[in-house]
Design a protein around this motif. Structure first.
Motif, short mmCIF file in Angstrom:
data_model
loop_
_atom_site.label_atom_id
_atom_site.label_comp_id
_atom_site.label_asym_id
_atom_site.label_seq_id
_atom_site.Cartn_x
_atom_site.Cartn_y
_atom_site.Cartn_z
N VAL A 37 36.41 29.36 35.92
CA VAL A 37 34.68 30.66 35.90
C VAL A 37 35.22 31.69 36.11
CG1 VAL A 37 32.27 30.94 36.95
CG2 VAL A 37 33.37 28.46 36.77
N LEU A 38 35.12 32.15 36.77
CA LEU A 38 36.24 33.16 37.41
C LEU A 38 36.61 34.01 36.37
CD1 LEU A 38 36.16 33.48 40.84
CD2 LEU A 38 34.44 33.92 39.97
N GLY A 39 38.20 33.08 36.07
CA GLY A 39 38.77 34.09 34.84
C GLY A 39 37.60 33.98 33.36
N ARG A 40 36.80 33.10 33.43
CA ARG A 40 36.05 33.22 31.60
C ARG A 40 34.60 34.30 31.75
NH1 ARG A 40 32.23 28.87 29.23
NH2 ARG A 40 34.45 27.69 28.75
N TYR A 41 34.65 34.79 33.35
CA TYR A 41 33.18 35.59 33.07
C TYR A 41 33.69 36.70 34.08
CZ TYR A 41 30.06 32.10 31.38
OH TYR A 41 29.37 30.79 30.42
N ALA A 42 34.61 36.78 34.13
CA ALA A 42 35.66 38.45 34.67
C ALA A 42 35.12 39.61 33.83
CB ALA A 42 36.76 38.23 35.35
N GLY A 43 34.62 40.36 34.53
CA GLY A 43 34.25 41.42 32.84
C GLY A 43 32.94 41.87 32.50
N THR A 44 32.61 40.56 32.67
CA THR A 44 31.10 40.69 32.02
C THR A 44 29.57 41.22 32.06
OG1 THR A 44 30.34 38.43 32.32
CG2 THR A 44 32.36 37.97 30.42
N ALA A 45 28.32 41.20 32.10
CA ALA A 45 27.81 41.72 32.76
C ALA A 45 26.62 40.34 32.31
CB ALA A 45 27.12 42.25 31.04
N MET A 46 26.93 39.01 33.65
CA MET A 46 26.60 37.87 33.80
C MET A 46 26.62 38.09 35.41
SD MET A 46 27.45 35.31 30.12
CE MET A 46 26.38 34.29 30.47
N VAL A 51 29.88 37.55 40.66
CA VAL A 51 30.49 37.18 41.34
C VAL A 51 31.81 37.66 41.24
CG1 VAL A 51 31.59 34.70 42.48
CG2 VAL A 51 29.20 34.85 41.42
N ALA A 52 32.69 36.89 40.25
CA ALA A 52 34.03 37.77 40.34
C ALA A 52 34.02 39.20 41.24
CB ALA A 52 34.42 37.84 38.60
N SER A 53 33.42 40.13 40.37
CA SER A 53 33.46 41.78 40.86
C SER A 53 33.39 41.50 42.33
CB SER A 53 32.31 42.86 39.93
OG SER A 53 32.05 43.68 40.43
N PHE A 54 32.47 40.85 43.33
CA PHE A 54 31.93 40.86 44.85
C PHE A 54 33.31 40.16 45.16
CE2 PHE A 54 31.20 38.24 48.17
CZ PHE A 54 29.83 39.58 48.73
N LEU A 55 33.63 39.25 44.89
CA LEU A 55 34.99 39.29 45.15
C LEU A 55 36.13 39.96 45.15
CD1 LEU A 55 35.04 35.23 44.28
CD2 LEU A 55 34.54 36.04 46.55
N ALA A 56 36.36 40.44 44.09
CA ALA A 56 37.19 41.71 43.43
C ALA A 56 37.25 42.89 44.85
CB ALA A 56 37.21 41.94 42.87
#
Length: 486
Positions: A37-46, A51-56
């Motif tokens: 999930v995180l790999g697919r959506y990291a950097g997307t406007a979804m 979530v990926a940005s928050f964890l980073a």
């Protein structure tokens, strides 16, 4: 180190679409979990991009990403899909060990047997984790929000744009609320205020019109004790006991939160009559479009809009184009017709194709349209959204074809994904700069990428599962009096 659980079930169900939405629709779009999930959506406007940005940004936090699922809006979700999702997520939450939970939900999910599926999820999540584990969620603006939802959550956010170009922002706001609560911040009170009517959503854009005014009021209410205040427009074609518009607010003061939610609901009610829209017939719409200003003109068919649960199969607008061939470069986007794609592939590029198009799923909205032309292009159906809506998200249409008859091009696909992104047309070799007329099964989300590209955008009134005439639809859970324009 805080540990949170993340889960997602994003689906908008049209109760009047004749085909249930089964597992295939989810597997082809999103049915994933864990690091994928995180790999697919990291950097997307979804939302999962948020979530990926928050964890980073929070290296001391960890997240267990449970089942994340979404499908294009469509007929009621099958019970099989809902039970599969619940059967994975709820045992994991009951096992415990989480400091908080974030949910990405739509708010207008209906299944074959449950007209209030989002509320069912919230009740089950709260039962699984207890009252001491904070739970926040983000929702689509078109949620049919139950008043009870505010008692089951510790915070919530929603899209504040329509077209929805802030999905990631809504997710980030819900995650920020979760972070504050886990960190010992003040307990928030939530409230939902509803009104007893249903509105169709054609005139709910955030850039202009009555709902833009409501959003502006909601933003003014976010001061003092009130940290979140926003409207829901509701999803008119979801036959739910909670159908219709509402206001939601979150505040550190119970009185302030109820007052804010009521003011938003009252603002929608005061503008009720302005949401009613009456569109021309497809024949009238085509005539108006051809008289439009120079440049690309769009003629939209909202009643079969995939983002409203349409089937991308109704024949009304295509019939008018075939019977009255526009004398200008025209593209019709699109028909979800796997058999036509297979026939085109068999004919090959340059081969002739004569077959009936549209009304392959049902003739409830009119009979098929005879078509004679050539196969102009075949594709694998894969592209990445340019945005701004769902920017960066991968799209898989399955194999597709472009059929041409004189100046008319018709795009046919194997899977149903709305034609609202410029990359959809680039994939099919459509030069929008050289196209005069685009006939599109779309509505407001189309405007996110095309409002500035089009010299004029018109909607026409065709038969379809998302018909403008709500009173003509066979609602079971919504009183008929709620369906009349104010």
């Amino acid at each position: 180190m805080p540990k949170i659980a993340v889960a997602r079930l994003w689906f908008e169900g049209n109760s009047f679409t004749p085909i249930p939405t089964g597992m295939d629709a989810f597997l082809s779009r999103e049915w994933i979990a864990g690091e994928e999930v995180l790999g697919r959506y990291a950097g997307t406007a979804m939302e999962m991009g948020a979530v990926a940005s928050f964890l980073a940004k929070h290296p001391g936090w960890s997240a267990t990403v449970l089942r994340c699922a979404s499908a294009q809006p469509g007929g009621p979700m099958t019970d099989e899909v809902f039970e599969a999702w619940m059967g994975e997520v709820m045992p994991a939450l009951r096992a415990g060990g989480f400091d908080g939970v974030y949910l990405s939900l739509h708010g207008a999910c209906v299944t074959e047997s449950d007209p209030e599926a989002d509320l069912t999820i919230l009740r089950a999540v709260r039962s699984a984790v207890g009252r001491d584990v904070p739970v926040t969620a983000s929702f689509d603006f078109h949620a049919n929000m139950a008043e009870e939802a505010a008692t089951l959550l510790d915070g919530a956010s929603a899209y504040r744009t329509y077209p929805h170009v802030d999905m990631d922002v809504a997710g980030a706001r819900a995650l920020d609320m979760l972070e504050r609560r886990i960190g010992g911040g003040a307990v928030l009170h939530g409230a939902v205020a509803k009104r007893p009517f249903v509105l169709q959503s054609l005139n709910m854009r955030s850039a202009e019109g009555p709902m833009a005014e409501v959003w502006a009021l909601a933003a003014e209410l976010e001061e003092g004790a009130v940290c979140e205040a926003f409207p829901f427009g509701g999803f008119a074609w979801g036959d739910s006991p909670h159908a219709g518009p509402s206001g939601m607010a979150w505040a550190s003061d119970a009185g302030a939160v109820r007052a804010a939610a009521e003011r938003i609901a009252a603002a929608i009610e005061a503008r009720r009559g302005r949401f009613a829209v009456f569109s021309p017939s497809p024949e009238e719409g085509l005539a108006l479009a051809l008289k439009g200003p120079p440049g690309l003109v769009a003629l939209l068919d909202p009643a079969d809009n995939p983002f409203s649960g349409g089937i991308a199969d109704t024949p009304g607008l295509l019939r008018v184009l075939v019977q009255n061939p526009p004398p200008v470069p025209t593209v019709f986007a699109f028909l979800n017709d796997p058999a036509a794609v297979q026939a085109a592939a068999s004919a090959g590029v340059g081969g002739r194709l004569e077959r009936a198009l549209a009304a392959q799923v049902t003739e409830a909205f009119g009979p098929p349209v005879p078509f004679s032309g050539v196969v102009e292009r075949l594709t694998d159906g894969r592209f990445v959204n340019e945005g701004p809506m769902e920017r960066g998200a991968p799209v898989d249409l399955g194999p597709t074809a472009v059929l041409r008859s004189d100046a008319l091009r018709v795009i046919v696909t194997t899977k149903k994904e709305a034609a609202v992104d410029p990359a959809f047309f680039s994939l099919h070799g459509i030069d929008l700069g050289a196209t005069r007329l685009m006939a599109n099964k779309g509505k407001n989300h189309f405007r996110a990428a095309f409002a500035e590209r089009c010299s004029m955008i018109l909607e026409c009134d065709c038969p379809g599962p998302a018909s403008l005439d709500l009173a003509a639809l066979p609602f079971r859970h919504v009183p008929k009096a709620w369906l009349q324009p104010g």
